[in-house]
Design a protein around this motif. Structure first.
Motif, PDB file in Angstrom:
ATOM      1  N   LYS A 253      27.434  40.390  32.983  1.00 40.71           N
ATOM      2  CA  LYS A 253      27.718  40.094  31.593  1.00 40.71           C
ATOM      3  C   LYS A 253      28.946  39.189  31.492  1.00 40.71           C
ATOM      4  O   LYS A 253      29.919  39.360  32.216  1.00 40.71           O
ATOM      5  CB  LYS A 253      27.966  41.408  30.825  1.00 40.71           C
ATOM      6  N   ASN A 254      28.876  38.210  30.596  1.00 40.81           N
ATOM      7  CA  ASN A 254      29.979  37.257  30.368  1.00 40.81           C
ATOM      8  C   ASN A 254      30.326  36.459  31.627  1.00 40.81           C
ATOM      9  O   ASN A 254      31.483  36.104  31.848  1.00 40.81           O
ATOM     10  CB  ASN A 254      31.229  37.982  29.849  1.00 40.81           C
ATOM     11  N   ASN A 255      29.329  36.185  32.453  1.00 37.46           N
ATOM     12  CA  ASN A 255      29.577  35.438  33.690  1.00 37.46           C
ATOM     13  C   ASN A 255      29.992  34.004  33.399  1.00 37.46           C
ATOM     14  O   ASN A 255      29.647  33.434  32.360  1.00 37.46           O
ATOM     15  CB  ASN A 255      28.334  35.467  34.583  1.00 37.46           C
ATOM     16  N   LYS A 256      30.739  33.424  34.344  1.00 37.07           N
ATOM     17  CA  LYS A 256      31.143  32.018  34.269  1.00 37.07           C
ATOM     18  C   LYS A 256      31.024  31.382  35.649  1.00 37.07           C
ATOM     19  O   LYS A 256      31.118  32.060  36.670  1.00 37.07           O
ATOM     20  CB  LYS A 256      32.592  31.891  33.770  1.00 37.07           C
ATOM     21  N   HIS A 257      30.827  30.056  35.664  1.00 38.42           N
ATOM     22  CA  HIS A 257      30.806  29.325  36.932  1.00 38.42           C
ATOM     23  C   HIS A 257      32.207  29.287  37.530  1.00 38.42           C
ATOM     24  O   HIS A 257      33.196  29.114  36.795  1.00 38.42           O
ATOM     25  CB  HIS A 257      30.326  27.876  36.709  1.00 38.42           C
ATOM     26  N   LEU A 258      32.279  29.441  38.842  1.00 42.17           N
ATOM     27  CA  LEU A 258      33.531  29.338  39.565  1.00 42.17           C
ATOM     28  C   LEU A 258      33.468  28.116  40.477  1.00 42.17           C
ATOM     29  O   LEU A 258      32.631  28.043  41.370  1.00 42.17           O
ATOM     30  CB  LEU A 258      33.777  30.600  40.405  1.00 42.17           C
ATOM     31  N   PHE A 259      34.343  27.154  40.220  1.00 41.44           N
ATOM     32  CA  PHE A 259      34.350  25.897  40.970  1.00 41.44           C
ATOM     33  C   PHE A 259      35.498  25.923  41.978  1.00 41.44           C
ATOM     34  O   PHE A 259      36.634  26.203  41.615  1.00 41.44           O
ATOM     35  CB  PHE A 259      34.524  24.699  40.023  1.00 41.44           C
ATOM     36  N   ILE A 260      35.182  25.597  43.225  1.00 44.18           N
ATOM     37  CA  ILE A 260      36.204  25.574  44.273  1.00 44.18           C
ATOM     38  C   ILE A 260      36.145  24.223  44.982  1.00 44.18           C
ATOM     39  O   ILE A 260      35.077  23.771  45.380  1.00 44.18           O
ATOM     40  CB  ILE A 260      35.991  26.715  45.287  1.00 44.18           C
ATOM     41  N   ASN A 261      37.294  23.602  45.124  1.00 42.19           N
ATOM     42  CA  ASN A 261      37.425  22.357  45.866  1.00 42.19           C
ATOM     43  C   ASN A 261      38.247  22.663  47.117  1.00 42.19           C
ATOM     44  O   ASN A 261      39.427  22.974  47.018  1.00 42.19           O
ATOM     45  CB  ASN A 261      38.146  21.297  45.038  1.00 42.19           C
ATOM     46  N   GLN A 262      37.607  22.624  48.274  1.00 37.55           N
ATOM     47  CA  GLN A 262      38.304  22.942  49.511  1.00 37.55           C
ATOM     48  C   GLN A 262      38.772  21.653  50.153  1.00 37.55           C
ATOM     49  O   GLN A 262      38.012  20.706  50.294  1.00 37.55           O
ATOM     50  CB  GLN A 262      37.377  23.695  50.459  1.00 37.55           C
ATOM     51  N   SER A 263      40.036  21.633  50.595  1.00 40.35           N
ATOM     52  CA  SER A 263      40.564  20.447  51.266  1.00 40.35           C
ATOM     53  C   SER A 263      39.944  20.348  52.648  1.00 40.35           C
ATOM     54  O   SER A 263      39.680  21.355  53.303  1.00 40.35           O
ATOM     55  CB  SER A 263      42.083  20.536  51.386  1.00 40.35           C
TER      56      SER A 263
END
Length: 264
Positions: A253-263
């Motif tokens: 419930k109430n999920n959101k996208h999680l964006f990760i930029n790895q170096s």
């Protein structure tokens, strides 16, 4: 200079008499004749040089101008081909005055949105930059080619064929283009699969000229991962990654996208 660039060469001198009659100037390519050519070559103080856009390897180009009295002037340029790709999540806004200017992470419009609980999956739009950025590749067209799915699609597997854009895309003035990554699966369908599951697409990013691939810049893998967070309540999580970027989303419930930029 990036491949495909146009270079204007002008023979100048603080003593015009040393140049003599402009119509008697002879221009030649001493080195790198296979890398560039003159456009509408004429005898004058101005010459236009076109660096080929179908090169798989760069190199030096030396141009010589000889005046009517035999005086010589030379210049050496380096033709550069794209050597690699860097990636970041797309900016939420390119307006420097917008509060989201420094935020990255945009979902693809045709895939699940934040809050969706009936559809598992995640997506992102990536900003790819073709290197080096010290030169301009605005006249270069790029195409992504499918090189297979691992493991191959089979019964009981979530693995699916890859169908990249069949049309070449021209780079912008900052050597960039956008790439969409993502996946989706209805929860009502996902319950029939054994999880966790992972698979990957292998793809080549190529320079394309007149429908022909002339160079592979980089081979890249796009990874997919599905798993249950709560199998009883059918809550799943999905992660998709490509280059140095990943995006995850659950069906809580109430999920959101999680964006990760790895170096790198």
């Amino acid at each position: 200079m990036g491949i495909g660039e146009t270079v204007f060469l002008i023979l100048v001198s603080d003593k015009p008499q040393l140049i003599g009659d402009p119509s008697q100037i002879e221009w030649t390519i001493e080195e790198g004749e296979n890398l560039a050519s003159f456009q509408n070559k004429s005898n004058s103080v101005i010459q236009t040089l076109i660096i080929r856009n179908d090169l798989s390897q760069g190199g030096d180009i030396t141009v010589k101008a000889v005046t009517e009295e035999g005086r010589e002037a030379k210049i050496t340029l380096s033709a550069i081909v794209p050597e690699g790709i860097s990636a970041k999540h797309l900016r939420k806004s390119y307006d420097r005055n917008h509060p989201d200017f420094n935020k990255r992470g945009v979902i693809y419009f045709d895939l699940p949105k934040d809050g969706d609980q009936e559809m598992a999956g995640a997506s992102a739009v990536l900003e790819l930059t073709f290197l080096p950025t010290s030169v301009n590749f605005r006249n270069v067209h790029i195409i992504e080619r499918d090189k297979g799915c691992v493991p191959a699609p089979a019964e009981g597997s979530l693995a699916a064929p890859h169908d990249p854009n069949p049309a070449p895309v021209r780079l912008d003035n900052k050597n960039r283009l956008s790439d969409n990554i993502g996946s989706k699966k209805l929860i009502s369908e996902l319950r029939f699969y054994d999880l966790p599951q992972t698979y990957k697409w292998i793809c080549d990013w190529n320079i394309n000229v007149d429908g022909k691939d002339v160079k592979t810049i980089q081979t890249v893998e796009q990874h997919f991962f599905y798993d249950w967070i709560d199998v009883v309540n059918e809550i799943a999580t999905t992660t998709v990654s490509k280059f140095n970027c990943s995006v995850s989303r659950s069906t809580e419930k109430n999920n959101k996208h999680l964006f990760i930029n790895q170096s790198k």
